[in-house]
Enzyme design. Structure first.
Site, PDB file in Angstrom:
ATOM      1  CG  HIS A   8       5.698  -5.578   3.980  1.00 41.94           C
ATOM      2  ND1 HIS A   8       4.348  -5.429   4.239  1.00 41.94           N
ATOM      3  CD2 HIS A   8       6.084  -6.708   4.631  1.00 41.94           C
ATOM      4  CE1 HIS A   8       3.934  -6.419   5.006  1.00 41.94           C
ATOM      5  NE2 HIS A   8       4.962  -7.209   5.254  1.00 41.94           N
TER       6      HIS A   8
ATOM      7  NE  ARG B 204       8.952  -9.491   3.892  1.00 44.04           N
ATOM      8  CZ  ARG B 204       9.754  -9.961   4.843  1.00 44.04           C
ATOM      9  NH1 ARG B 204      10.889  -9.350   5.109  1.00 44.04           N
ATOM     10  NH2 ARG B 204       9.435 -11.058   5.505  1.00 44.04           N
TER      11      ARG B 204
ATOM     12  CE  LYS C 226      11.355 -12.631   3.066  1.00 49.72           C
ATOM     13  NZ  LYS C 226      12.203 -13.349   4.036  1.00 49.72           N
TER      14      LYS C 226
ATOM     15  CG  ASP D 195       0.341 -14.696   4.563  1.00 50.54           C
ATOM     16  OD1 ASP D 195      -0.882 -14.899   4.681  1.00 50.54           O
ATOM     17  OD2 ASP D 195       1.066 -14.404   5.529  1.00 50.54           O
TER      18      ASP D 195
ATOM     19  CB  CYS E 101      -2.962 -11.596   5.239  1.00 47.89           C
ATOM     20  SG  CYS E 101      -1.172 -11.381   5.168  1.00 47.89           S
ATOM     21  CE1 TYR E 102       1.778  -8.942   2.961  1.00 45.81           C
ATOM     22  CE2 TYR E 102       2.204 -11.299   3.113  1.00 45.81           C
ATOM     23  CZ  TYR E 102       2.445 -10.004   3.533  1.00 45.81           C
ATOM     24  OH  TYR E 102       3.361  -9.769   4.531  1.00 45.81           O
TER      25      TYR E 102
ATOM     26  CG  ASP F  30       0.491 -17.852   5.922  1.00 49.32           C
ATOM     27  OD1 ASP F  30       0.510 -17.972   4.688  1.00 49.32           O
ATOM     28  OD2 ASP F  30       1.518 -17.663   6.580  1.00 49.32           O
TER      29      ASP F  30
ATOM     30  CG  ASP G 247      -4.943 -15.911  11.961  1.00 46.44           C
ATOM     31  OD1 ASP G 247      -5.385 -14.945  11.318  1.00 46.44           O
ATOM     32  OD2 ASP G 247      -3.883 -16.502  11.663  1.00 46.44           O
TER      33      ASP G 247
ATOM     34  CG  HIS H 135      -4.017 -15.058   7.968  1.00 43.63           C
ATOM     35  ND1 HIS H 135      -3.309 -15.022   9.161  1.00 43.63           N
ATOM     36  CD2 HIS H 135      -3.104 -14.860   6.969  1.00 43.63           C
ATOM     37  CE1 HIS H 135      -2.027 -14.820   8.894  1.00 43.63           C
ATOM     38  NE2 HIS H 135      -1.877 -14.720   7.579  1.00 43.63           N
TER      39      HIS H 135
END
Length: 311
Positions: free
Chosen positions: A70, A112, A115, A118, A120-121, A236, A243, A246
């Site tokens: 992850h 991952r 997936k 996103d 945040c990654y 995201d 939010d 993020h």
């Protein structure tokens, strides 16, 4: 005292009293202790072993042993191993091989395998890439050792050994196992006592990052600014709401993008590597702590006079 109470016999940490034990908690404890100049052998003991046990067959790091690799846990695990001076215990070539394939066709990062991307990654995976830029020499050494090991195995396979030789070796191993283990533990204590954990973060950021970015920084900036950004914050992905979480990690990832070609952490990037007007340029962050670099230097100077609090 609180951090030691959260320490588990496995080497991991709990997020809170009675809480889960995972790599995220290890990073939280070790990074805080590092900045506050209270990181010592007692806190560090077996943390590296725990994190190594969380590195998966894919190369990334899971939250706990036998789980899935992850992005967030990979950053936490890698940063922790650097801060405790045990990063060479990780399989860096495999980790690199995993992270470079996490950038999607949209330009953003997925957390991952298989997936969706996103926002945040942008930091969790982009931050991993930023750390690796200063670890390329260790990764190169591991690759050379791997090549040498392959050659040795080929040589060994062409030689034969008698069963009596194996028996003698096994007896010798059994007789000396406890002494070897004791010597290893003593060596670990001596090694840790010789390490100044407080200076690791400072030395790391002063290292030149000679390796080119491991991801397409302009593509990632486009995803952050055009897909994740909305009025007053970040999200995201399109269709989601903004939010604080993020917003924080999209901005941190954007900073990592903008400085991804800079050899020095505090040097200003060229305008051509910053998407949009140069006024979009953010302040650089320390890649180990995700703290604005200037604030890190202030904290390091303050706590260099000695720890102000106890464990």
């Amino acid at each position: 005292m609180f951090l030691l109470k959260m320490k588990d016999a496995s080497g991991g940490f709990r997020m809170h009293d009675g809480g889960e034990i995972d790599v995220r908690a290890c990073y939280t404890a070790i990074s805080v202790a590092s900045i506050l100049n209270i990181l010592d052998y007692e806190l560090v003991q077996n943390v590296g072993n725990y994190i190594v046990s969380c590195q998966t067959y894919e190369g990334g790091i899971a939250g706990e042993p036998f789980s899935e690799a992850h992005g967030g846990y990979t950053f936490c695990g890698l940063a922790t191993m650097i801060l405790i001076d045990e990063v060479n215990s990780l399989d860096l070539p495999r980790l690199i091989d995993w992270v470079v394939f996490r950038q999607g066709v949209e330009g953003g990062f997925q957390g991952r395998t298989n997936k969706l991307v996103d926002g945040c990654y942008s930091f969790w995976q982009g931050g991993v890439c930023a750390l690796i830029r200063r670890l390329h020499s260790i990764a190169d050494e591991q690759l050379l050792a791997l090549d040498a090991g392959e050659e040795d195995r080929c040589t060994d396979s062409s030689q034969t050994s008698t069963s009596s030789d194996f028996c003698e070796e096994e007896e010798c191993l059994e007789e000396n196992l406890s002494r070897v283990d004791e010597a290893w533990q003593e060596g670990q204590r001596n090694a840790c006592s010789a390490v100044n954990f407080f200076t690791i973060g400072l030395k790391f950021i002063k290292e030149h990052a000679d390796l080119e970015p491991l991801f397409d920084s302009m593509e990632l900036q486009q995803y952050i600014l055009l897909c994740s950004q909305v009025d007053g914050g970040f999200r995201d992905k399109p269709g989601k709401y903004k939010d604080y979480y993020h917003t924080c990690y999209c901005l941190s990832g954007l900073s990592a993008c903008q400085y991804s070609w800079s050899k020095r952490a505090d040097s200003h990037p060229l305008p051509r590597v910053v998407l949009g007007p140069y006024s979009n340029l953010l302040q650089p962050v320390h890649p180990l702590f995700n703290v604005v670099l200037e604030r890190f230097f202030e904290a390091h100077k303050f706590f260099s006079k000695g720890p102000k609090i106890s464990l």
